[in-house]
Design an enzyme around this catalytic site. Structure first.
Site, PDB file in Angstrom:
ATOM      1  N   ASP A  43      60.987 -98.140  84.487  1.00  0.00           N
ATOM      2  CA  ASP A  43      62.355 -97.767  84.108  1.00  0.00           C
ATOM      3  C   ASP A  43      63.270 -97.691  85.331  1.00  0.00           C
ATOM      4  OD1 ASP A  43      61.327 -97.607  81.632  1.00  0.00           O
ATOM      5  OD2 ASP A  43      61.565 -95.425  81.390  1.00  0.00           O
ATOM      6  N   GLU A  45      63.289 -99.367  88.026  1.00  0.00           N
ATOM      7  CA  GLU A  45      63.745-100.682  88.483  1.00  0.00           C
ATOM      8  C   GLU A  45      64.884-101.177  87.578  1.00  0.00           C
ATOM      9  OE1 GLU A  45      63.424-102.311  91.002  1.00  0.00           O
ATOM     10  OE2 GLU A  45      63.860-104.410  90.571  1.00  0.00           O
ATOM     11  N   ASP A  47      66.910 -99.305  85.872  1.00  0.00           N
ATOM     12  CA  ASP A  47      68.092 -98.483  86.169  1.00  0.00           C
ATOM     13  C   ASP A  47      68.791 -98.949  87.441  1.00  0.00           C
ATOM     14  OD1 ASP A  47      67.494 -97.046  83.936  1.00  0.00           O
ATOM     15  OD2 ASP A  47      66.501 -95.405  85.023  1.00  0.00           O
ATOM     16  N   SER A  92      70.030-108.623  46.506  1.00  0.00           N
ATOM     17  CA  SER A  92      69.042-107.550  46.474  1.00  0.00           C
ATOM     18  C   SER A  92      67.697-108.144  46.091  1.00  0.00           C
ATOM     19  CB  SER A  92      69.472-106.450  45.507  1.00  0.00           C
ATOM     20  OG  SER A  92      69.829-107.028  44.282  1.00  0.00           O
ATOM     21  N   LYS A 125      58.328-103.944  53.810  1.00  0.00           N
ATOM     22  CA  LYS A 125      59.634-103.570  53.295  1.00  0.00           C
ATOM     23  C   LYS A 125      60.075-102.298  54.010  1.00  0.00           C
ATOM     24  CE  LYS A 125      62.434-102.965  49.225  1.00  0.00           C
ATOM     25  NZ  LYS A 125      63.148-101.809  49.739  1.00  0.00           N
ATOM     26  N   LYS A 324      56.658-102.320  45.575  1.00  0.00           N
ATOM     27  CA  LYS A 324      56.935-100.989  46.121  1.00  0.00           C
ATOM     28  C   LYS A 324      55.756-100.035  45.964  1.00  0.00           C
ATOM     29  CE  LYS A 324      61.277 -99.679  45.406  1.00  0.00           C
ATOM     30  NZ  LYS A 324      62.536 -99.265  45.997  1.00  0.00           N
ATOM     31  N   CYS A 421      49.277 -56.536  40.628  1.00  0.00           N
ATOM     32  CA  CYS A 421      48.703 -55.184  40.603  1.00  0.00           C
ATOM     33  C   CYS A 421      49.745 -54.086  40.758  1.00  0.00           C
ATOM     34  CB  CYS A 421      47.628 -55.036  41.667  1.00  0.00           C
ATOM     35  SG  CYS A 421      48.290 -54.928  43.349  1.00  0.00           S
ATOM     36  N   CYS A 443      43.667 -55.212  43.490  1.00  0.00           N
ATOM     37  CA  CYS A 443      44.521 -56.296  43.012  1.00  0.00           C
ATOM     38  C   CYS A 443      43.678 -57.410  42.396  1.00  0.00           C
ATOM     39  CB  CYS A 443      45.377 -56.846  44.149  1.00  0.00           C
ATOM     40  SG  CYS A 443      46.443 -58.199  43.602  1.00  0.00           S
TER      41      CYS A 443
HETATM   42  O1  D41 Z   1      62.360-104.948  54.844  1.00  0.00           O
HETATM   43  C1  D41 Z   1      63.200-105.051  53.956  1.00  0.00           C
HETATM   44  N1  D41 Z   1      63.774-103.963  53.474  1.00  0.00           N
HETATM   45  C2  D41 Z   1      63.611-106.394  53.436  1.00  0.00           C
HETATM   46  C3  D41 Z   1      64.755-106.496  52.678  1.00  0.00           C
HETATM   47  C4  D41 Z   1      62.848-107.563  53.696  1.00  0.00           C
HETATM   48  N2  D41 Z   1      61.725-107.521  54.453  1.00  0.00           N
HETATM   49  N3  D41 Z   1      63.261-108.746  53.203  1.00  0.00           N
HETATM   50  C5  D41 Z   1      64.391-108.864  52.465  1.00  0.00           C
HETATM   51  N4  D41 Z   1      64.771-110.071  52.018  1.00  0.00           N
HETATM   52  C6  D41 Z   1      65.861-110.208  51.294  1.00  0.00           C
HETATM   53  C7  D41 Z   1      66.241-111.567  50.822  1.00  0.00           C
HETATM   54  C8  D41 Z   1      65.056-112.320  50.310  1.00  0.00           C
HETATM   55  C9  D41 Z   1      67.263-111.479  49.738  1.00  0.00           C
HETATM   56  C10 D41 Z   1      66.823-112.313  51.992  1.00  0.00           C
HETATM   57  C11 D41 Z   1      65.189-107.717  52.177  1.00  0.00           C
HETATM   58  C12 D41 Z   1      66.357-107.923  51.417  1.00  0.00           C
HETATM   59  N5  D41 Z   1      66.667-109.172  50.990  1.00  0.00           N
HETATM   60  C13 D41 Z   1      67.284-106.850  51.049  1.00  0.00           C
HETATM   61  N6  D41 Z   1      67.449-105.704  51.673  1.00  0.00           N
HETATM   62  C14 D41 Z   1      68.395-105.016  51.048  1.00  0.00           C
HETATM   63  C15 D41 Z   1      68.841-105.707  50.003  1.00  0.00           C
HETATM   64  C16 D41 Z   1      68.136-106.875  50.015  1.00  0.00           C
END
Ligand code: D41
Length: 683
Positions: A43, A45, A47, A92, A125, A324, A421, A443
């Site tokens: 670090d 270096e 800085d 999404s 994700k 998920k 009690c 108790c």
């Molecule tokens: O890691 C994530 N949250 C993530 C979100 C991911 N690994 N891939 C994603 N790929 C997409 C597309 C396929 C539509 C390009 C995403 C999202 N979308 C996403 N995150 C929030 C809304 C959509």
């Protein structure tokens, strides 16, 4: 000519050249540190070079450019964020929660494409905030939130302070326009550190890393954002002008990486839904060991041509699916807060919750630990609260949602008397825990919880004597204390609710068997405060007989390894109490016995070695593993510290494993462990 002359004769770089060189070096070091997680210079270096660049730029303001590493933070606080239109909408993701949905997704894709085994990219994700980074001719010119997908907010000044995001792409021929999509997040450790700092400065803490990241990105003053350690991972493409001969999602991510953008290495190309499920399972198991929070994994058809062919459903691409994990946090309502009385009389406030499905189970109540905790978190009856249940952890109330507090929300009031009690509840001034002063003799709640411990597997191991039966035995005054368990007869038991002749006979037989025990088990079963399983074993091994322990003066107890003043005082107090001694004598009179005198350990393979267990082992249960360790003279403790010798880790090992790695403690798999205990050769 001296060596020095040789150098001074070299042409000196111009300030412009020097500035360029310094920036190149700083960018390289910063990339190694923040993106590759692999620092190449100390670090100090970094800085030094940074200050040199700052000084040069101060002397030559005409050389300052927006992509200079010194220009990450700057500019006055904003009054508000400007709106930004996403020319290519930020879509999404469709969600899937179980294997059937994943299989259906794969089947649909496979049918649409007319391909048997579809190739996918599996990614993590991240639980962060989606943002769009706009690079023109390789320069970061704009960063925006996702917003509703078409309109986001301009957060360029804030995003520029995120150290792992390059202000300039590392490529000779940057495309005229390139939009990178990804997730801004905060690492778990940085979140902890931030909350600690916030507390020290009397400022509000954040509920989870996601909120901390969101709060940090939403600052109008980018200097605040700069003081928070945010990270970024790229996962997708927005607008693109100019060449990029990309065929697949994997190629795209590799290309991002080559240009210095952070891309998470936890990704894989797999085939068919079996490949997807395998990735999901592996990541789910490792979830808690990852340095950041994820809420699932994302599958994407790998070939871009195939992605295009699949198209979109409303606002989500049909080529991608988020798989998920069961939510670890959910909102629910506090219906009431009442108190539970523990074995030692400890009064614990418990939130009665509107049933909520979280972390894979239905939760109806959650401990609030103690009065202070209720005040600190300001949780009131009627509040909407965030309930969290992480893997293998008891459910907890994280916080209440103040915006949703009803007007008639009521504060919790600690009762003055034990609800069971009626004895006064006492809370010593220097303690967090309030206690029922009734004692186990008076108790029923304390008595019942004490009996549960007495009968439990690691204590007297009386199988079939569970909570409900104990409640009946005490409530119907069939027994007064643990000693009465050994004089129970079949007709008495068979007359109880939900007890038949057979189960009554079984229980009598179990109690008979339990009479033959060990001193360690007996001591543990007594429920002496601060004497857990390990301390009981230590005491038994050290003294060899019950009488020796009863007779031991406090100074002698203090000489035993791991026994401190609190424990020693508690042991003395227990045996000084007439009720306790009467119970001990009656237990023995009713036939409870153990081999005395033996048990002192010597020459045992694991003598003095401290183990911590974490995660699920492939074949041994935790208890079995503990049993082996203890029988070979080792010790098992609950938390990792510098004193820990080994961590035995299985699947879904959590923060303990992380800590052990950080402390450089030897980590064993079950296989290592079994080999070690069989051969007696320590690793
Ligand atoms: O890691 C994530 N949250 C993530 C979100 C991911 N690994 N891939 C994603 N790929 C997409 C597309 C396929 C539509 C390009 C995403 C999202 N979308 C996403 N995150 C929030 C809304 C959509």
């Amino acid at each position: 000519m001296t060596t020095l002359d040789l150098f001074t004769d070299l042409p000196q770089p111009t300030p412009a050249e020097k500035v360029r060189q310094l920036r190149r070096d700083l960018e390289r070091y910063s990339h190694a540190y923040y993106v590759l997680d692999n620092p190449i210079v100390p670090d100090s270096e970094y800085d030094r070079l940074y200050r040199e660049l700052q000084a040069l730029e101060a002397r030559h303001p005409e050389l300052v450019t927006p992509d200079s590493p010194t220009q990450r933070v700057g500019g006055a606080p904003l009054a508000q964020f400007e709106k930004v239109q996403h020319r290519i909408p930020m879509l999404s993701l469709q969600n899937g929660f179980d294997e059937a949905e994943i299989e259906a997704f794969d089947r649909r894709v496979s049918e649409e494409l007319g391909i048997q085994a579809v190739e996918y990219t599996a990614e993590l994700k991240f639980d962060g905030l989606a943002v769009n980074l706009r690079y023109e001719k390789g320069q970061l010119v704009q960063a925006a939130t996702r917003g509703d997908g078409t309109t986001g907010e301009n957060i360029t000044a804030n995003v520029r302070t995120i150290q792992c995001i390059p202000l300039r792409l590392d490529t000779e021929q940057p495309p005229p326009l390139l939009e990178i999509r990804g997730e801004v997040l905060m690492y778990k450790q940085d979140f902890q550190d931030l909350n600690k700092r916030q507390l020290e400065n009397g400022q509000k803490t954040f509920v989870n890393p996601r909120n901390a990241a969101a709060g940090s990105l939403r600052q109008l003053d980018s200097r605040i954002t700069a003081s928070r350690r945010l990270r970024f991972f790229a996962y997708g493409l927005g607008e693109l002008e100019g060449a990029a001969p990309l065929q697949s999602q994997q190629q795209m991510l590799d290309w991002f990486m080559q240009m210095g953008l952070p891309v998470c290495p936890e990704r894989r190309t797999v085939t068919g839904y079996q490949g997807l499920i395998a990735f999901f399972k592996e990541i789910h198991a490792r979830r808690d060991t990852l340095p950041y929070e994820i809420d699932g994994v994302v599958y994407k058809v790998n070939r871009l041509a195939q992605q295009q062919k699949l198209g979109f459903v409303s606002h989500a691409p049909r080529f991608a699916l988020a798989h998920k994990f069961p939510a670890q946090e959910m909102l629910t309502q506090v219906l009431d807060i009442d108190v539970q009385v523990g074995r030692t009389g400890a009064i614990t406030p418990v939130a009665r919750l509107k049933p909520v499905f979280v972390g894979g189970v239905t939760v109806t109540n959650a401990t609030l630990h103690n009065e202070e905790e209720v005040r600190r978190k300001d949780i009131r009856i009627g509040d909407t609260v965030i309930v969290r249940r992480a893997a293998d952890v008891i459910p907890e109330v994280v916080s209440s949602v103040l915006e949703k507090r009803p007007e008639d929300a009521r504060e919790f009031i600690m009762p003055t008397h034990c609800p069971v009690c009626g004895a006064p509840i006492i809370r010593p001034e220097d303690e967090a825990v309030a206690r029922c002063s009734g004692g186990w003799i008076n108790c029923p709640a304390q008595k019942k919880r004490g009996l549960e411990l007495f009968a439990s597997r690691k204590a007297m191991n009386i199988e079939g004597l569970g909570e409900q039966l104990i409640d009946q035995l005490v409530d119907k005054a069939v027994i007064q204390d643990a000693a009465d368990l050994f004089t129970l007869d079949v007709p008495t038991l068979a007359a109880l609710d939900r007890m038949a002749e057979k189960s009554a006979a079984n229980l009598v037989a179990e109690c008979g068997k339990a009479k033959e025990t060990t001193l360690a088990r007996f001591l543990y079963a007594l429920g002496i405060r601060h004497v857990g399983e390990t301390t009981a074993r230590t005491l038994a091994e050290h003294f060899g007989s019950l009488q020796a322990i009863i007779d031991a003066p406090e100074e002698q107890l203090l000489q035993v390894e791991d026994i401190g003043a609190t424990v020693a005082a508690s042991i003395k107090a227990f045996f000084a109490d007439g009720h306790s001694m009467a119970l001990v004598n009656r237990l023995q009179a009713n036939g409870v016995h153990w081999p005395e005198g033996g048990g002192k350990k010597q020459d045992q393979v694991l003598a003095g070695k401290r183990f911590v267990l974490t995660g699920t082992l492939p074949s041994l249960t935790r208890d079995q593993a503990s049993e082996i360790i203890l029988s070979l003279g080792g010790k098992v403790s609950g938390s990792v510290s510098k004193k820990t010798d080994y961590v035995l880790a299985g699947a879904e090992a959590g923060s303990k494993l992380e800590k052990a790695q950080a402390l450089g403690i030897t980590i064993l798999t079950e296989e290592d462990f079994l080999a070690m205990t069989k051969t007696g050769k320590l690793v």
